[in-house]
Write an enzyme that holds these catalytic residues in place. Structure first.
Site, PDB file in Angstrom:
ATOM      1  N   HIS A   1      -7.299   2.645   4.115  1.00 25.53           N
ATOM      2  CA  HIS A   1      -7.092   3.420   5.342  1.00 25.53           C
ATOM      3  C   HIS A   1      -8.394   3.529   6.156  1.00 25.53           C
ATOM      4  CE1 HIS A   1      -3.334   4.732   3.524  1.00 25.53           C
ATOM      5  NE2 HIS A   1      -3.034   5.451   4.596  1.00 25.53           N
TER       6      HIS A   1
ATOM      7  N   ASP B   1       0.878  -1.183   0.000  1.00 24.71           N
ATOM      8  CA  ASP B   1       0.000   0.000   0.000  1.00 24.71           C
ATOM      9  C   ASP B   1       0.908   1.223   0.000  1.00 24.71           C
ATOM     10  OD1 ASP B   1      -2.346   1.623   0.271  1.00 24.71           O
ATOM     11  OD2 ASP B   1      -1.959   1.802   2.420  1.00 24.71           O
ATOM     12  N   SER B   2       0.297   2.397  -0.132  1.00 21.85           N
ATOM     13  CA  SER B   2       1.076   3.633  -0.079  1.00 21.85           C
ATOM     14  C   SER B   2       1.617   3.894   1.325  1.00 21.85           C
ATOM     15  CB  SER B   2       0.183   4.807  -0.486  1.00 21.85           C
ATOM     16  OG  SER B   2      -0.877   4.918   0.440  1.00 21.85           O
TER      17      SER B   2
ATOM     18  N   GLU C   1      -3.218   8.859   8.715  1.00 24.67           N
ATOM     19  CA  GLU C   1      -1.746   8.807   8.813  1.00 24.67           C
ATOM     20  C   GLU C   1      -1.257   9.644   9.999  1.00 24.67           C
ATOM     21  OE1 GLU C   1       0.715   7.258   6.684  1.00 24.67           O
ATOM     22  OE2 GLU C   1      -0.764   6.244   5.443  1.00 24.67           O
TER      23      GLU C   1
ATOM     24  N   CYS D   1      -4.386  -1.567  -1.766  1.00 23.12           N
ATOM     25  CA  CYS D   1      -4.620  -0.142  -1.953  1.00 23.12           C
ATOM     26  C   CYS D   1      -5.650  -0.017  -3.073  1.00 23.12           C
ATOM     27  CB  CYS D   1      -3.303   0.515  -2.364  1.00 23.12           C
ATOM     28  SG  CYS D   1      -3.452   2.222  -2.899  1.00 23.12           S
TER      29      CYS D   1
ATOM     30  N   CYS E   1     -11.167   2.445   0.428  1.00 28.77           N
ATOM     31  CA  CYS E   1      -9.779   2.849   0.689  1.00 28.77           C
ATOM     32  C   CYS E   1      -9.347   2.052   1.904  1.00 28.77           C
ATOM     33  CB  CYS E   1      -9.694   4.344   0.985  1.00 28.77           C
ATOM     34  SG  CYS E   1      -8.045   4.876   1.505  1.00 28.77           S
TER      35      CYS E   1
HETATM   36  N1  DGL Z   1      -4.877   3.108   1.175  1.00 29.22           N
HETATM   37  C1  DGL Z   1      -4.953   3.565  -0.150  1.00 29.22           C
HETATM   38  C2  DGL Z   1      -6.215   3.227  -0.861  1.00 29.22           C
HETATM   39  O1  DGL Z   1      -6.813   2.229  -0.549  1.00 29.22           O
HETATM   40  C3  DGL Z   1      -4.306   4.804  -0.615  1.00 29.22           C
HETATM   41  C4  DGL Z   1      -4.336   6.024   0.143  1.00 29.22           C
HETATM   42  C5  DGL Z   1      -3.462   7.074  -0.464  1.00 29.22           C
HETATM   43  O2  DGL Z   1      -2.256   6.855  -0.529  1.00 29.22           O
HETATM   44  O3  DGL Z   1      -3.979   8.107  -0.892  1.00 29.22           O
HETATM   45  O4  DGL Z   1      -6.621   3.905  -1.780  1.00 29.22           O
END
Ligand code: DGL
Length: 261
Positions: free
Chosen positions: A182, A6-7, A148, A69, A180
């Site tokens: 996150h 993931d990012s 984050e 991600c 997402c």
């Molecule tokens: N967790 C990521 C997603 O599912 C990316 C979040 C990001 O880096 O903007 O899209």
């Protein structure tokens, strides 16, 4: 070994979900903390990062890769599946399947980064899987930085979540996809603001269930789920904040290894 990337921190919600189903799987995780966020970047850039991240995981022994991600899944899933000789699983198709299986699904909301929502992939796949369901999408660009930063229950976070969900509530959605990885960290808050009648689909849980479904169909996956239960976490930038949040998500002490991409 299973590679997951993931990012940043969000993909650890997929690690958590995979380990809940397959505690013996050996996992190598890469959080691209030096280049996060992905959600605000162009599809070309995210695709390039996704290719580099996959190469890194394969070099270190991964034999299956989960794109943990949504942003990278929305623009790079096909490229990675074509380019690499191992199974590559994304997080979007499983979330769509899980949603389409819900009874009495009339209107569904999808929240995600600008990149994911802008790609239109969720709408396209939901229309194909559940043609009668109305789909409403909402980019929520402030949620990734809030997660984050560890701002998980601040009044500001609650207000922002409420504001993002308002247009979807007005449309009378009866389910909501957390598009997402996150967002599962904010799941209780999001579920609370979405309202009791809205069923919440977590793309990290959907991704783990998809791994089980794929294992039933592809014999090469089974042995990857039966290791020693090890977890190695690689990051492209080491920060105290990442370590703190990783421990909160995984509920165990973590060690981070710094790698260059
Ligand atoms: N967790 C990521 C997603 O599912 C990316 C979040 C990001 O880096 O903007 O899209």
């Amino acid at each position: 070994m299973i590679g997951i990337f993931d990012s940043g921190i969000g993909g650890l919600t997929v690690v958590r979900a995979v380990r809940a189903l397959f505690p013996a799987a050996d996992i190598i995780y890469f959080g691209d903390t030096a280049r996060t966020p992905y959600g605000t970047k162009s599809p070309e850039t995210v695709r390039r990062f996704a290719v580099e991240n996959t190469e890194l995981l394969l070099e270190r022994g991964a034999r299956l890769v989960i794109i943990a991600c949504n942003t990278a899944s929305s623009v790079a899933a096909e490229t990675l599946a074509e380019r690499f000789p191992v199974p590559v699983l994304d997080v979007i198709s499983p979330a769509v399947e899980m949603a389409a299986a819900l009874p009495k699904l009339r209107a569904i909301g999808v929240i995600g980064t600008r990149g994911t929502i802008g790609s239109g992939v969720y709408e396209e796949k939901l229309k194909a899987a559940s043609p009668k369901t109305r789909v409403y999408s909402q980019p929520c660009p402030l949620l990734v930085p809030l997660v984050e930063e560890g701002w998980l229950n601040q009044p500001e976070t609650r207000r922002i979540v409420k504001k993002y969900l308002q247009p979807l509530k007005m449309k009378g959605i009866d389910a909501l996809i957390l598009g997402c990885t996150h967002y599962p960290v904010l799941k209780d808050l999001i579920a609370d603001k979405a309202g009791k009648r809205v069923r919440v689909i977590d793309s990290s849980v959907a991704a783990a269930r998809n791994l089980a479904a794929q294992a039933a169909e592809r014999p090469e996956i089974g042995p990857l789920l039966e290791g020693k239960g090890s977890l190695e976490i690689l990051v492209s930038d080491v920060t105290g904040q990442f370590a703190r949040l990783a421990q909160m998500i995984l509920k165990e002490r973590v060690e981070l290894t710094h790698v260059q991409v």
